[in-house]
Write an enzyme that holds these catalytic residues in place. Structure first.
Site, PDB file in Angstrom:
ATOM      1  N   TYR A   1     -11.744  -1.050  -5.540  1.00 18.87           N
ATOM      2  CA  TYR A   1     -10.579  -1.433  -4.725  1.00 18.87           C
ATOM      3  C   TYR A   1     -10.431  -0.480  -3.539  1.00 18.87           C
ATOM      4  O   TYR A   1     -10.217  -0.891  -2.406  1.00 18.87           O
ATOM      5  CB  TYR A   1      -9.337  -1.394  -5.624  1.00 18.87           C
ATOM      6  CG  TYR A   1      -8.029  -1.696  -4.935  1.00 18.87           C
ATOM      7  CD1 TYR A   1      -7.663  -3.018  -4.667  1.00 18.87           C
ATOM      8  CD2 TYR A   1      -7.155  -0.688  -4.566  1.00 18.87           C
ATOM      9  CE1 TYR A   1      -6.460  -3.313  -4.045  1.00 18.87           C
ATOM     10  CE2 TYR A   1      -5.949  -0.962  -3.941  1.00 18.87           C
ATOM     11  CZ  TYR A   1      -5.605  -2.279  -3.689  1.00 18.87           C
ATOM     12  OH  TYR A   1      -4.412  -2.544  -3.078  1.00 18.87           O
TER      13      TYR A   1
ATOM     14  N   SER B   1      -4.225  -0.204   1.911  1.00 25.09           N
ATOM     15  CA  SER B   1      -3.570   0.663   0.929  1.00 25.09           C
ATOM     16  C   SER B   1      -3.906   2.109   1.231  1.00 25.09           C
ATOM     17  O   SER B   1      -4.973   2.419   1.771  1.00 25.09           O
ATOM     18  CB  SER B   1      -4.066   0.309  -0.467  1.00 25.09           C
ATOM     19  OG  SER B   1      -3.655   1.305  -1.386  1.00 25.09           O
TER      20      SER B   1
ATOM     21  N   THR C   1       2.582 -14.875  -5.155  1.00 28.54           N
ATOM     22  CA  THR C   1       3.163 -13.861  -6.023  1.00 28.54           C
ATOM     23  C   THR C   1       3.287 -12.526  -5.309  1.00 28.54           C
ATOM     24  O   THR C   1       2.757 -12.359  -4.197  1.00 28.54           O
ATOM     25  CB  THR C   1       2.293 -13.702  -7.301  1.00 28.54           C
ATOM     26  OG1 THR C   1       2.928 -12.780  -8.180  1.00 28.54           O
ATOM     27  CG2 THR C   1       0.910 -13.189  -6.962  1.00 28.54           C
ATOM     28  N   GLY C   2       3.970 -11.591  -5.923  1.00 32.89           N
ATOM     29  CA  GLY C   2       4.018 -10.209  -5.426  1.00 32.89           C
ATOM     30  C   GLY C   2       4.512 -10.091  -4.003  1.00 32.89           C
ATOM     31  O   GLY C   2       5.411 -10.806  -3.562  1.00 32.89           O
ATOM     32  N   ILE C   3       3.885  -9.155  -3.283  1.00 31.97           N
ATOM     33  CA  ILE C   3       4.280  -8.864  -1.907  1.00 31.97           C
ATOM     34  C   ILE C   3       4.160 -10.107  -1.030  1.00 31.97           C
ATOM     35  O   ILE C   3       5.032 -10.403  -0.228  1.00 31.97           O
ATOM     36  CB  ILE C   3       3.373  -7.765  -1.315  1.00 31.97           C
ATOM     37  CG1 ILE C   3       3.462  -6.496  -2.152  1.00 31.97           C
ATOM     38  CG2 ILE C   3       3.731  -7.465   0.108  1.00 31.97           C
ATOM     39  CD1 ILE C   3       2.412  -5.482  -1.763  1.00 31.97           C
TER      40      ILE C   3
END
Ligand SMILES: *[C@@H]1O[C@H](CO)[C@@H](O)[C@H](O)[C@H]1NC(C)=O
Length: 321
Positions: free
Chosen positions: A204, A178, A52-54
């Site tokens: 996170y 990130s 999923t996603g990136i």
């Protein structure tokens, strides 16, 4: 009063919508994967969290370039759906699903064992999978779950596959971190769930800092081997990383996100850049932002002594599991 009137006016609403739209249209990554002609036939790549996603868009791009792509996913059903989609869209039949739960060191070892048995080479490893917003929970290894999934699992996986990657040089290890790492802190007791504040994305943020620190130390250890290791910020992306947040938080986030955030496809651009672009040949121990620019990470992520300490600590933590 005057201001109240202005801000409640439909014209104001229309103007802000227009502004948001302009911001959305202006936002374009500098590097265009479609314009990059690098082919990967004969190369093997692993992408974690590729269902999923990136991760899915990274895997899709690598498959399009002709690589043998292994989707490392936790869920068999979601992984199979992505596998079929990627095969169908790219026409590349050499795409495979292997199951791994990165929060479990046993699962990581089983996954790595199978890869080492089955694969003759590994040229690209993209550590993409991550979770965010988990409530406090401990894994059976005794680790805090976000730390296990986002850092210790990928850390152990990379180390277990390292000999294969070295033998396949030139090869690249890409860690999707990130910008949030800038708000992260290093406290070794975090790994065991102590001294953690579970407010918003705090945990996170810590895990994303460890990602960069250990990737830099890995790069240092790999100097001269032809294997590079870099970290990358994909941008603020609308992905299912938010799936553990309550609906009331997710909903406005997604609404605003539609205008201001990147789509998962756009978020995949900078990780793909790190994995394939010709100009990054031999570039290692660096951090790239979502526009594919080389930038400096936070000071903590640039402290070589801390990097050695962190790497050795994580090695010790994962050694016996
Ligand atoms: C995590 O990092 C982001 C981005 O820097 C920041 O906006 C957020 O406040 C941080 N979270 C916490 C709890 O510090």
């Amino acid at each position: 009063m005057f201001f109240m009137d202005i801000f409640c006016h439909p014209l104001w609403a229309a103007l802000s919508a227009l502004l948001a739209l302009v911001v959305r249209l202006q936002r374009r990554a500098i590097w265009d994967p479609q314009a990059c002609s690098v082919r990967l036939r004969g190369k093997t790549a692993i992408v974690t969290g590729a269902n999923t996603g990136i991760g899915k868009f990274i895997a899709l791009d690598l498959a399009r370039r002709g690589a043998r792509v292994i989707l490392a996913c936790r869920s068999e059903s979601r992984g199979t759906a992505a596998l079929n989609e990627i095969k169908q869209t790219t026409g590349n039949a050499d795409v495979h699903l292997r199951i791994v739960d990165l929060s479990s060191m046993e699962s990581v070892r089983e996954f790595a064992k199978r890869i080492l048995e089955e694969e003759k080479a590994l040229h690209i490893l993209v550590n993409n999978a991550a979770v965010s917003g988990l409530p406090r929970q401990m894994t059976k290894d005794g680790f805090e779950a976000s730390f296990a999934t986002n850092h210790l699992g990928p850390f152990l996986l990379t180390n277990l596959l390292l000999d294969l990657i070295r033998r396949s040089a030139p090869a690249r290890i890409v860690t999707v971190s990130s910008l949030n790492h800038k708000r992260g802190k290093v406290d070794f007791s975090h790994f065991h769930g102590d001294n953690l504040v579970y407010s918003m994305d705090q945990v996170y943020n810590h895990t994303k800092l460890h990602n960069i620190i250990c990737t830099n130390e890995l790069a240092r250890r790999l100097q001269g081997t032809g294997v590079t290791a870099n970290s990358v910020h994909p941008g603020v992306v609308m992905t299912e990383v938010m799936r553990h947040y309550p609906f009331w938080l997710r909903y406005p986030f997604n609404l605003i996100g539609f205008f201001f955030f990147k789509s998962p496809e756009e978020g995949a651009v900078s990780p793909i850049y790190c994995a394939v672009s010709e100009e990054l040949e031999g570039v290692t121990g660096k951090y790239f932002d979502s526009d594919c620019s080389l930038v400096l990470p936070a000071p903590l992520a640039r402290d070589p002594a801390l990097a050695v300490k962190d790497f050795e600590f994580c090695e010790k933590l994962t050694a016996k599991l």
